[in-house]
Design an enzyme around this catalytic site. Structure first.
Site, mmCIF file in Angstrom:
data_model
loop_
_atom_site.group_PDB
_atom_site.id
_atom_site.type_symbol
_atom_site.label_atom_id
_atom_site.label_comp_id
_atom_site.label_asym_id
_atom_site.label_seq_id
_atom_site.Cartn_x
_atom_site.Cartn_y
_atom_site.Cartn_z
ATOM 1 N N GLY A 101 -29.840 71.470 60.595
ATOM 2 C CA GLY A 101 -29.736 70.801 59.519
ATOM 3 C C GLY A 101 -30.633 71.591 58.988
ATOM 4 N NE ARG A 104 -38.975 76.909 59.446
ATOM 5 C CZ ARG A 104 -39.113 78.292 59.948
ATOM 6 N NH1 ARG A 104 -40.055 77.924 60.395
ATOM 7 N NH2 ARG A 104 -37.996 78.832 59.982
ATOM 8 C CE LYS A 120 -37.806 78.760 56.290
ATOM 9 N NZ LYS A 120 -37.034 80.455 56.260
ATOM 10 C CG ASP A 132 -43.601 73.720 64.426
ATOM 11 O OD1 ASP A 132 -43.182 74.254 63.770
ATOM 12 O OD2 ASP A 132 -44.728 74.638 65.308
ATOM 13 N N GLY A 133 -41.393 72.058 62.527
ATOM 14 C CA GLY A 133 -41.360 71.197 61.475
ATOM 15 C C GLY A 133 -42.414 72.657 60.538
ATOM 16 N NE ARG A 183 -36.095 77.715 51.523
ATOM 17 C CZ ARG A 183 -34.653 78.193 52.999
ATOM 18 N NH1 ARG A 183 -34.203 79.251 53.201
ATOM 19 N NH2 ARG A 183 -34.054 77.574 53.214
ATOM 20 N NE ARG A 190 -28.957 76.167 55.003
ATOM 21 C CZ ARG A 190 -30.453 76.521 55.066
ATOM 22 N NH1 ARG A 190 -29.883 77.436 56.018
ATOM 23 N NH2 ARG A 190 -31.054 76.784 54.615
ATOM 24 C CG ASP A 263 -26.654 77.833 61.019
ATOM 25 O OD1 ASP A 263 -26.242 78.691 61.982
ATOM 26 O OD2 ASP A 263 -28.700 77.914 61.004
ATOM 27 C CG ASN A 264 -29.533 81.201 58.492
ATOM 28 O OD1 ASN A 264 -29.940 80.488 58.584
ATOM 29 N ND2 ASN A 264 -29.820 82.284 59.781
#
Ligand code: AMP
Ligand code: MG
Length: 496
Positions: A101, A104, A120, A132-133, A183, A190, A263-264
């Site tokens: 998911g 970040r 992001k 840590d996001g 972005r 995805r 996922d990318n």
């Protein structure tokens, strides 16, 4: 005191107004968690892309404002924004990784132009999985520049609007500082979004997602033409075609993604999520840019196969909608042919060949063999070959080879093919296809090192060169040369 009343801001002076009506958020709560960004301490501008700002109708005046800095550091919300983190799953390095998911990233909303805006590095989300996001300045500069470089080369990609830094420390291999990249893309969906709902047997959600993507992004698939009226099979086929074309472009420009997990993979066929990516320096077909990828699953010459593997995962996820595996597989049938045809077309343009020739495939194969044998610098070769065609002087391109005789032999066959067409038109095509400026690792690294010291000038210069990579920019010839020796010791991993 002046009695003048300020005129209301013209639309071009306004900031981004976001809306969600028909956007991703309309899919419903199963697809995301709403949450606000974590404020970023003491933010400062690092860079902004005026071309992306123009795409969104944002004026230079507004982009320079405190309001913009606050919005793009996550310290204030843009009007109409209702941020959310989306949930997806995926296969990482060939293994099912389960739920992932936006760990970040936060989707802020969508502009009237149909572009989604995402932060992001804006802090933890329910999908951060203990991390840590945050994003660090180093990797954020790389992501920022990658979008500019690929777009400048005509390769489909997400782009970055803004880059904001902060003194907040972030721990990676060493302590670095935090940054937020804004972005922009028509969609950040995805392959992994589809895999997520398929794996959980949430077929209604899967259908809603697929229908949304067809409706918004692939309207030509609505009728399921060529697939017996099955819109979802048509969608899979269209995604496969776009992905094949993207892979052809990556291979032609020498781009390595480094982490081609499902996922990318963008459902729109965009280059998405920049980590340990690299543009090829010395030509090595098996080159692995990601230090973590020990087996070379995502090595340069494996990328088209990896994309096909990922498409098979997407096909599997869409089976409940398409009906059966055979029909899903059939939708991927054209992948190899499309890739091969598109790749050859891209490479022909690099060679200045404006029409297909019976011998061009063999000629290209022999050239790549010679380049690999001598580890010839990939961008420099193509630019010098273009210059040879423009000026008639073969000496600079010849100088790149150790095996001069073999290359000279190749040149004879090549020149025979060239002789069948106009030299001026060939040179023109080549100089517009083979860039002078490429985002080599060492150039990104130089921009990063300077930025860490508070000097954003090298980043600014690189941005200017990469946005127009085919122009000569004579004052910056030094940025078009071979990488220095220290470049080969740069190590890139997933840690960003
Ligand atoms: P990546 O390998 O960068 O594509 O990331 C894989 C997953 O890990 C995605 O779900 C990311 O959102 C998540 N992730 C990566 N880095 C971080 C981070 N620093 N904090 C939270 N989540 C992260
Ligand atoms: Mg990712």
């Amino acid at each position: 005191m002046s009695s003048t009343i300020a005129a209301p801001a013209r639309p071009s002076d306004a900031g981004a107004v976001l809306h969600w009506q028909q956007g991703f958020a309309a899919l419903g709560e199963a697809f995301f968690t709403r949450l606000a960004p974590t404020p970023l301490e003491d933010p400062h501008w690092v860079a902004a892309d005026p071309d992306v700002a123009a795409l969104l109708g944002l004026s230079p005046a507004w982009m320079g404002s405190e309001a913009a800095l606050a919005a793009f550091s996550g310290n204030a919300l843009l009007p109409g924004s209702a941020p959310l983190a989306s949930v997806y799953s995926g296969h990482q390095f060939g293994t099912w990784a389960g739920q992932l998911g936006d760990g970040r990233a936060l989707l802020l909303g969508e502009t009237a132009e149909g572009q989604e805006i995402q932060l992001k590095g804006s802090g933890r989300t329910p999908y951060s999985r203990g991390a840590d996001g945050r994003a660090v300045l180093r990797s954020s500069i790389r992501e920022y520049l990658a979008g500019i470089a690929l777009h400048g080369l005509g390769v489909p990609t997400t782009r970055a609007l803004a880059l904001v830094g902060s003194p907040t420390p972030v721990l990676r291999e060493e302590i670095e500082t935090a940054a937020v990249v804004t972005r922009v893309a028509p969609s950040f969906i995805r392959f992994g979004h589809f895999e997520h709902f398929a794996a959980r047997g949430q077929i209604e959600e899967l259908r809603r997602l697929a229908d949304y993507v067809v409706q918004r992004h692939y309207p030509e698939c609505r009728a399921g033409e060529g697939f017996g009226g099955n819109a979802h099979a048509a969608l899979l086929h269209a995604v496969s075609e776009r992905t094949a074309r993207l892979m052809a472009q990556w291979q032609a420009v020498g781009f390595m993604h480094g982490v081609m997990n499902t996922d990318n993979m963008s459902i729109l066929g965009l280059t998405l999520d920049f980590g340990p990516f690299q543009f090829m320096d010395a030509f090595e077909p098996r080159h692995i840019c990601n230090h973590t990828d020990r087996l070379g699953r995502y090595a340069f010459d494996q990328q088209p196969l990896a994309a096909h593997w990922n498409l098979r995962c997407l096909a599997q996820a869409l089976v409940p909608l398409i009906g059966d595996m055979a029909s899903a597989q059939a939708a991927l049938q054209s992948y190899a042919d499309t890739f091969n045809a598109q790749y050859l077309q891209c490479m022909r343009a690099k060679l200045g060949l404006r029409q297909p020739h019976a011998d061009d495939e063999a000629l290209l194969a022999e050239l790549l063999r010679l380049m690999a044998q001598d580890a010839v610098d990939y961008p420099l070769f193509w630019r010098r070959l273009s210059e040879m065609v423009a000026t008639g002087n073969p000496a600079p391109v010849l100088a790149l080879f150790k095996g001069r005789d073999a290359f000279q032999h190749w040149l004879l066959s090549y020149q025979k093919l060239l002789a069948q067409d106009s030299r001026a038109l060939q040179a023109d095509l080549m100089l517009k296809t083979n860039p002078k400026f490429v985002l080599r690792n060492h150039l990104a690294e130089q921009a990063i090192r300077a930025a860490k010291l508070g000097d954003f000038q090298p980043l600014q210069t690189l941005q200017t060169l990469l946005a127009r990579p085919f122009d000569e920019h004579p004052r910056h010839a030094a940025w078009a040369g071979l990488p220095p020796d220290w470049a080969s010791s740069l190590v890139l991993s997933c840690s960003s």
